[in-house]
Design a protein around this motif. Structure first.
Motif, mmCIF file in Angstrom:
data_model
loop_
_atom_site.group_PDB
_atom_site.id
_atom_site.type_symbol
_atom_site.label_atom_id
_atom_site.label_comp_id
_atom_site.label_asym_id
_atom_site.label_seq_id
_atom_site.Cartn_x
_atom_site.Cartn_y
_atom_site.Cartn_z
ATOM 1 N N PHE A 19 0.946 -1.097 -0.333
ATOM 2 C CA PHE A 19 0.148 -0.122 -0.032
ATOM 3 C C PHE A 19 0.914 1.158 -0.095
ATOM 4 O O PHE A 19 1.780 1.067 0.676
ATOM 5 C CB PHE A 19 -1.036 0.084 1.047
ATOM 6 N N ASN A 20 0.430 2.253 -0.679
ATOM 7 C CA ASN A 20 1.170 3.403 -0.568
ATOM 8 C C ASN A 20 0.678 4.252 1.006
ATOM 9 O O ASN A 20 0.091 3.371 1.573
ATOM 10 C CB ASN A 20 0.706 4.574 -1.597
ATOM 11 N N ALA A 21 1.541 5.155 1.225
ATOM 12 C CA ALA A 21 1.350 5.865 2.605
ATOM 13 C C ALA A 21 -0.094 6.222 3.008
ATOM 14 O O ALA A 21 -0.355 6.433 4.260
ATOM 15 C CB ALA A 21 2.504 6.912 2.731
ATOM 16 N N THR A 22 -0.969 6.706 1.981
ATOM 17 C CA THR A 22 -2.208 7.132 2.278
ATOM 18 C C THR A 22 -3.238 5.861 2.239
ATOM 19 O O THR A 22 -4.244 6.056 2.623
ATOM 20 C CB THR A 22 -2.765 8.003 1.368
ATOM 21 N N GLY A 23 -2.651 4.635 1.871
ATOM 22 C CA GLY A 23 -3.539 3.623 1.815
ATOM 23 C C GLY A 23 -4.709 3.542 0.593
ATOM 24 O O GLY A 23 -5.677 2.789 0.463
ATOM 25 N N THR A 24 -4.615 4.748 -0.460
ATOM 26 C CA THR A 24 -5.282 4.710 -1.427
ATOM 27 C C THR A 24 -4.988 3.696 -2.395
ATOM 28 O O THR A 24 -5.745 3.580 -3.397
ATOM 29 C CB THR A 24 -5.373 6.164 -1.781
ATOM 30 N N ILE A 25 -3.713 3.492 -2.829
ATOM 31 C CA ILE A 25 -3.275 2.829 -3.845
ATOM 32 C C ILE A 25 -2.502 1.695 -3.429
ATOM 33 O O ILE A 25 -1.709 1.753 -2.471
ATOM 34 C CB ILE A 25 -2.155 3.775 -4.781
ATOM 35 N N ALA B 112 11.762 -5.828 -16.541
ATOM 36 C CA ALA B 112 12.334 -6.909 -17.121
ATOM 37 C C ALA B 112 12.625 -8.109 -16.194
ATOM 38 O O ALA B 112 13.058 -8.316 -15.109
ATOM 39 C CB ALA B 112 14.027 -6.589 -17.379
ATOM 40 N N GLY B 113 11.583 -9.050 -16.775
ATOM 41 C CA GLY B 113 11.239 -10.251 -15.813
ATOM 42 C C GLY B 113 10.472 -10.011 -14.615
ATOM 43 O O GLY B 113 9.581 -9.215 -14.523
ATOM 44 N N GLY B 114 10.085 -11.114 -13.780
ATOM 45 C CA GLY B 114 9.310 -11.063 -12.703
ATOM 46 C C GLY B 114 9.623 -10.014 -11.758
ATOM 47 O O GLY B 114 10.765 -9.627 -11.522
ATOM 48 N N VAL B 115 8.664 -9.677 -11.070
ATOM 49 C CA VAL B 115 8.826 -8.698 -9.805
ATOM 50 C C VAL B 115 9.278 -9.615 -8.719
ATOM 51 O O VAL B 115 8.595 -10.363 -7.841
ATOM 52 C CB VAL B 115 7.437 -8.220 -9.413
ATOM 53 N N GLN B 116 10.507 -9.095 -8.061
ATOM 54 C CA GLN B 116 11.145 -9.662 -7.083
ATOM 55 C C GLN B 116 10.510 -9.149 -5.468
ATOM 56 O O GLN B 116 10.101 -9.731 -4.646
ATOM 57 C CB GLN B 116 12.393 -9.831 -6.855
ATOM 58 N N GLU B 117 10.486 -7.752 -5.590
ATOM 59 C CA GLU B 117 9.977 -7.073 -4.333
ATOM 60 C C GLU B 117 9.448 -5.628 -4.946
ATOM 61 O O GLU B 117 9.771 -5.051 -5.687
ATOM 62 C CB GLU B 117 11.004 -6.876 -3.571
ATOM 63 N N ILE B 118 8.524 -5.226 -4.123
ATOM 64 C CA ILE B 118 7.989 -3.771 -4.363
ATOM 65 C C ILE B 118 7.778 -3.022 -2.853
ATOM 66 O O ILE B 118 7.857 -3.985 -1.935
ATOM 67 C CB ILE B 118 6.735 -3.610 -5.198
ATOM 68 N N CYS B 119 8.226 -1.858 -2.760
ATOM 69 C CA CYS B 119 8.127 -1.201 -1.641
ATOM 70 C C CYS B 119 7.935 0.572 -1.807
ATOM 71 O O CYS B 119 8.568 1.002 -2.627
ATOM 72 C CB CYS B 119 9.413 -1.444 -0.792
ATOM 73 N N TRP B 120 7.221 0.973 -1.132
ATOM 74 C CA TRP B 120 6.821 2.379 -1.391
ATOM 75 C C TRP B 120 7.748 3.056 -0.408
ATOM 76 O O TRP B 120 7.816 2.755 0.570
ATOM 77 C CB TRP B 120 5.130 2.671 -0.971
ATOM 78 N N LEU C 147 7.438 4.054 -5.792
ATOM 79 C CA LEU C 147 7.617 2.719 -5.623
ATOM 80 C C LEU C 147 8.830 2.291 -6.217
ATOM 81 O O LEU C 147 9.036 2.426 -7.317
ATOM 82 C CB LEU C 147 6.301 2.042 -6.355
ATOM 83 N N ALA C 148 9.602 1.468 -5.447
ATOM 84 C CA ALA C 148 10.864 0.688 -5.569
ATOM 85 C C ALA C 148 10.343 -0.670 -6.221
ATOM 86 O O ALA C 148 9.801 -1.209 -5.267
ATOM 87 C CB ALA C 148 11.825 0.840 -4.576
ATOM 88 N N CYS C 149 10.875 -0.981 -7.246
ATOM 89 C CA CYS C 149 10.661 -2.192 -7.724
ATOM 90 C C CYS C 149 12.059 -3.071 -8.185
ATOM 91 O O CYS C 149 12.660 -2.413 -8.968
ATOM 92 C CB CYS C 149 9.799 -2.138 -8.954
ATOM 93 N N CYS C 150 12.043 -4.396 -7.881
ATOM 94 C CA CYS C 150 13.120 -5.102 -8.062
ATOM 95 C C CYS C 150 12.818 -6.291 -9.127
ATOM 96 O O CYS C 150 11.737 -6.751 -8.717
ATOM 97 C CB CYS C 150 13.968 -5.978 -6.868
ATOM 98 N N PHE C 151 13.395 -6.557 -10.195
ATOM 99 C CA PHE C 151 12.755 -7.499 -11.243
ATOM 100 C C PHE C 151 13.988 -8.462 -11.328
ATOM 101 O O PHE C 151 15.158 -8.326 -11.087
ATOM 102 C CB PHE C 151 12.637 -6.741 -12.646
ATOM 103 N N THR C 152 13.437 -9.705 -11.692
ATOM 104 C CA THR C 152 14.341 -10.676 -11.759
ATOM 105 C C THR C 152 15.442 -10.566 -12.866
ATOM 106 O O THR C 152 16.529 -11.345 -12.940
ATOM 107 C CB THR C 152 13.683 -11.933 -12.055
ATOM 108 N N ARG C 153 15.090 -9.982 -14.104
ATOM 109 C CA ARG C 153 16.174 -9.896 -15.087
ATOM 110 C C ARG C 153 16.878 -8.606 -15.302
ATOM 111 O O ARG C 153 17.018 -8.192 -16.343
ATOM 112 C CB ARG C 153 15.451 -10.365 -16.491
#
Length: 173
Positions: free
Chosen positions: A94-100, A129-137, A142-148
């Motif tokens: 969730f984002n910080a406001t809980g709306t997204i 690029a590739g599957g999503v490993q982790e996401i964090c607001w 939004l920070a995203c790590c992808f497998t490839r």
């Protein structure tokens, strides 16, 4: 002390709720927004069938657990989102406001979906690029790590962008 009786003592843990699901849960996240009603908390649960279930959870007092409620009275399913029909939802936040709500899966083409929590609709999809490993607001990013990829992608998505996309998203639904 009778060890067969539930205890709220700090020496024992107590399971106060089990949420029965139709699919196997893979990931979960609590919304940072807490209301004042009888169901103040919201939890998102990512499933192995590519869906996300949003549940309202009744408040519990840590000093006293009421056993008169039935399990069905403690949680309410409020949204059922279809993320991907082929891959389990392995990352949600969730984002910080809980709306997204952002979601991703570790297999496939690396789609990160952005959802309106209030309306239960898909707002925007980012493909990495590739599957999503982790996401964090962090704030509006939004920070995203992808497998490839050896990069961490920072995606700007905020309530203003959500309001701009909500009309188009509602038309798609």
């Amino acid at each position: 002390m009778n060890h067969n009786m539930p205890s709220t003592s700090s020496f024992y843990w107590l399971c106060v709720q089990e949420i029965d699901l139709e699919q196997i849960p893979i990931s979960l996240a609590w919304s940072p927004f807490v209301s004042t009603g009888p169901y103040p908390s919201l939890v998102a649960i990512g499933m192995n069938d590519g869906t996300i279930a949003l549940w309202l959870v009744k408040s519990f007092k840590s000093s006293c657990v009421e056993f008169s409620d039935t399990c069905e009275d403690r949680v309410k399913l409020v949204q059922h989102l279809r993320s991907s029909p082929f891959y389990p939802v392995t990352s949600i936040a969730f984002n910080a406001t809980g709306t997204i709500l952002a979601s991703g899966n570790s297999k496939g083409n690396g789609f990160v979906n952005f959802w309106s929590v209030e309306h239960g609709i898909l707002l925007y999809t980012y493909c990495g690029a590739g599957g999503v490993q982790e996401i964090c607001w962090m704030g509006e990013l939004l920070a995203c790590c992808f497998t490839r990829s050896r990069e961490v992608k920072l995606i700007l998505y905020n309530d203003h962008k959500m309001r701009n996309n909500i009309v188009f998203a509602a038309c798609r639904k």
